[in-house]
Design a protein around this motif. Sequence first.
Motif, PDB file in Angstrom:
ATOM      1  N   VAL A 121      26.148  37.622  52.463  1.00 44.51           N
ATOM      2  CA  VAL A 121      27.340  37.538  51.830  1.00 44.51           C
ATOM      3  C   VAL A 121      28.457  36.276  52.410  1.00 44.51           C
ATOM      4  O   VAL A 121      28.369  36.384  53.535  1.00 44.51           O
ATOM      5  CB  VAL A 121      28.129  38.840  51.956  1.00 44.51           C
ATOM      6  N   SER A 122      28.707  35.461  51.574  1.00 44.25           N
ATOM      7  CA  SER A 122      29.769  34.588  51.993  1.00 44.25           C
ATOM      8  C   SER A 122      30.985  34.656  51.053  1.00 44.25           C
ATOM      9  O   SER A 122      30.659  34.826  49.598  1.00 44.25           O
ATOM     10  CB  SER A 122      29.123  33.147  51.820  1.00 44.25           C
ATOM     11  N   LEU A 123      31.971  34.613  51.314  1.00 43.23           N
ATOM     12  CA  LEU A 123      33.377  34.921  50.640  1.00 43.23           C
ATOM     13  C   LEU A 123      34.344  33.755  51.120  1.00 43.23           C
ATOM     14  O   LEU A 123      34.602  33.325  52.058  1.00 43.23           O
ATOM     15  CB  LEU A 123      33.855  36.216  51.305  1.00 43.23           C
ATOM     16  N   GLU A 124      34.682  33.180  49.905  1.00 37.67           N
ATOM     17  CA  GLU A 124      35.638  31.964  50.127  1.00 37.67           C
ATOM     18  C   GLU A 124      37.002  32.396  49.461  1.00 37.67           C
ATOM     19  O   GLU A 124      36.887  32.688  48.112  1.00 37.67           O
ATOM     20  CB  GLU A 124      35.063  30.618  49.754  1.00 37.67           C
ATOM     21  N   HIS A 125      38.118  32.642  50.034  1.00 42.01           N
ATOM     22  CA  HIS A 125      39.170  33.201  49.230  1.00 42.01           C
ATOM     23  C   HIS A 125      40.013  32.043  49.024  1.00 42.01           C
ATOM     24  O   HIS A 125      40.222  31.102  49.579  1.00 42.01           O
ATOM     25  CB  HIS A 125      39.863  34.092  50.504  1.00 42.01           C
TER      26      HIS A 125
ATOM     27  N   GLY B 100      43.464  29.435  35.496  1.00 39.31           N
ATOM     28  CA  GLY B 100      43.633  29.381  37.042  1.00 39.31           C
ATOM     29  C   GLY B 100      43.985  30.734  37.467  1.00 39.31           C
ATOM     30  O   GLY B 100      44.138  31.084  38.691  1.00 39.31           O
ATOM     31  N   ARG B 101      43.881  31.799  36.353  1.00 40.86           N
ATOM     32  CA  ARG B 101      43.879  33.482  36.985  1.00 40.86           C
ATOM     33  C   ARG B 101      42.907  33.672  37.912  1.00 40.86           C
ATOM     34  O   ARG B 101      41.680  32.975  37.965  1.00 40.86           O
ATOM     35  CB  ARG B 101      43.945  34.141  35.726  1.00 40.86           C
ATOM     36  N   SER B 102      43.143  34.557  38.691  1.00 37.93           N
ATOM     37  CA  SER B 102      42.089  35.159  39.627  1.00 37.93           C
ATOM     38  C   SER B 102      40.781  35.372  38.990  1.00 37.93           C
ATOM     39  O   SER B 102      40.517  35.667  37.758  1.00 37.93           O
ATOM     40  CB  SER B 102      42.569  36.509  40.254  1.00 37.93           C
ATOM     41  N   LEU B 103      39.492  34.879  39.845  1.00 35.99           N
ATOM     42  CA  LEU B 103      38.423  34.834  39.142  1.00 35.99           C
ATOM     43  C   LEU B 103      37.470  35.047  40.269  1.00 35.99           C
ATOM     44  O   LEU B 103      37.662  35.034  41.357  1.00 35.99           O
ATOM     45  CB  LEU B 103      37.940  33.696  38.397  1.00 35.99           C
ATOM     46  N   ALA B 104      36.304  35.537  39.885  1.00 34.81           N
ATOM     47  CA  ALA B 104      35.223  35.762  41.042  1.00 34.81           C
ATOM     48  C   ALA B 104      33.866  35.187  40.285  1.00 34.81           C
ATOM     49  O   ALA B 104      33.508  35.134  39.287  1.00 34.81           O
ATOM     50  CB  ALA B 104      34.805  37.091  41.102  1.00 34.81           C
ATOM     51  N   TYR B 105      33.186  34.399  41.252  1.00 34.11           N
ATOM     52  CA  TYR B 105      32.153  33.499  40.610  1.00 34.11           C
ATOM     53  C   TYR B 105      30.984  34.088  41.778  1.00 34.11           C
ATOM     54  O   TYR B 105      31.214  33.865  43.111  1.00 34.11           O
ATOM     55  CB  TYR B 105      32.017  32.285  40.864  1.00 34.11           C
ATOM     56  N   LEU B 106      30.305  34.865  41.449  1.00 29.89           N
ATOM     57  CA  LEU B 106      28.857  35.312  42.192  1.00 29.89           C
ATOM     58  C   LEU B 106      27.641  34.822  41.972  1.00 29.89           C
ATOM     59  O   LEU B 106      27.218  34.404  40.824  1.00 29.89           O
ATOM     60  CB  LEU B 106      28.848  36.936  42.099  1.00 29.89           C
ATOM     61  N   GLU B 107      26.858  34.670  43.210  1.00 30.37           N
ATOM     62  CA  GLU B 107      25.431  34.271  43.053  1.00 30.37           C
ATOM     63  C   GLU B 107      24.593  35.394  43.477  1.00 30.37           C
ATOM     64  O   GLU B 107      24.825  35.809  44.828  1.00 30.37           O
ATOM     65  CB  GLU B 107      25.204  32.809  43.585  1.00 30.37           C
ATOM     66  N   LEU B 108      23.580  35.916  42.600  1.00 26.47           N
ATOM     67  CA  LEU B 108      22.742  36.999  43.330  1.00 26.47           C
ATOM     68  C   LEU B 108      21.264  36.242  43.108  1.00 26.47           C
ATOM     69  O   LEU B 108      20.796  36.074  42.142  1.00 26.47           O
ATOM     70  CB  LEU B 108      22.910  38.288  42.574  1.00 26.47           C
TER      71      LEU B 108
ATOM     72  N   ASP C 208      37.609  46.825  40.930  1.00 24.31           N
ATOM     73  CA  ASP C 208      38.100  47.741  41.965  1.00 24.31           C
ATOM     74  C   ASP C 208      38.270  47.522  43.382  1.00 24.31           C
ATOM     75  O   ASP C 208      39.707  48.057  43.713  1.00 24.31           O
ATOM     76  CB  ASP C 208      36.936  48.834  42.187  1.00 24.31           C
ATOM     77  N   HIS C 209      37.672  46.685  43.910  1.00 29.57           N
ATOM     78  CA  HIS C 209      37.960  46.161  45.207  1.00 29.57           C
ATOM     79  C   HIS C 209      38.889  45.125  45.473  1.00 29.57           C
ATOM     80  O   HIS C 209      39.601  44.853  46.609  1.00 29.57           O
ATOM     81  CB  HIS C 209      36.931  46.320  46.108  1.00 29.57           C
ATOM     82  N   LEU C 210      38.831  44.050  44.557  1.00 27.58           N
ATOM     83  CA  LEU C 210      39.444  42.816  44.805  1.00 27.58           C
ATOM     84  C   LEU C 210      40.675  42.633  43.694  1.00 27.58           C
ATOM     85  O   LEU C 210      41.121  41.523  43.623  1.00 27.58           O
ATOM     86  CB  LEU C 210      38.569  41.924  44.765  1.00 27.58           C
TER      87      LEU C 210
END
Length: 76
Positions: free
Chosen positions: A1-5, A15-23, A46-48
């Motif tokens: 897991v790598s998280l960039e805040h 520009g609203r909050s977003l998440a880009y995930l790679e699985l 739920d968590h972010l």
Amino acid sequence: VSLEHNPDMLFGGDGRSLAYLELKSIGLPEERTAELSASLCRMMSDHLGVAEDRTYIEFANAARHMWGWNGGTFER
């Protein structure tokens, strides 16, 4: 897991909050990507606090010979 805040990211000029995930997984069960997407989007919400419709996921089924470890690959 790598998280960039708070990276500088826009989707559709928004520009609203977003998440880009790679699985990425060796032997990713492609028939389960919809189920995995639902779970991951719910977790981001739920968590972010990232809305599910602002969570983007890239799924990749990695070939065994394209992943190295311990001086070799995961090819059988």
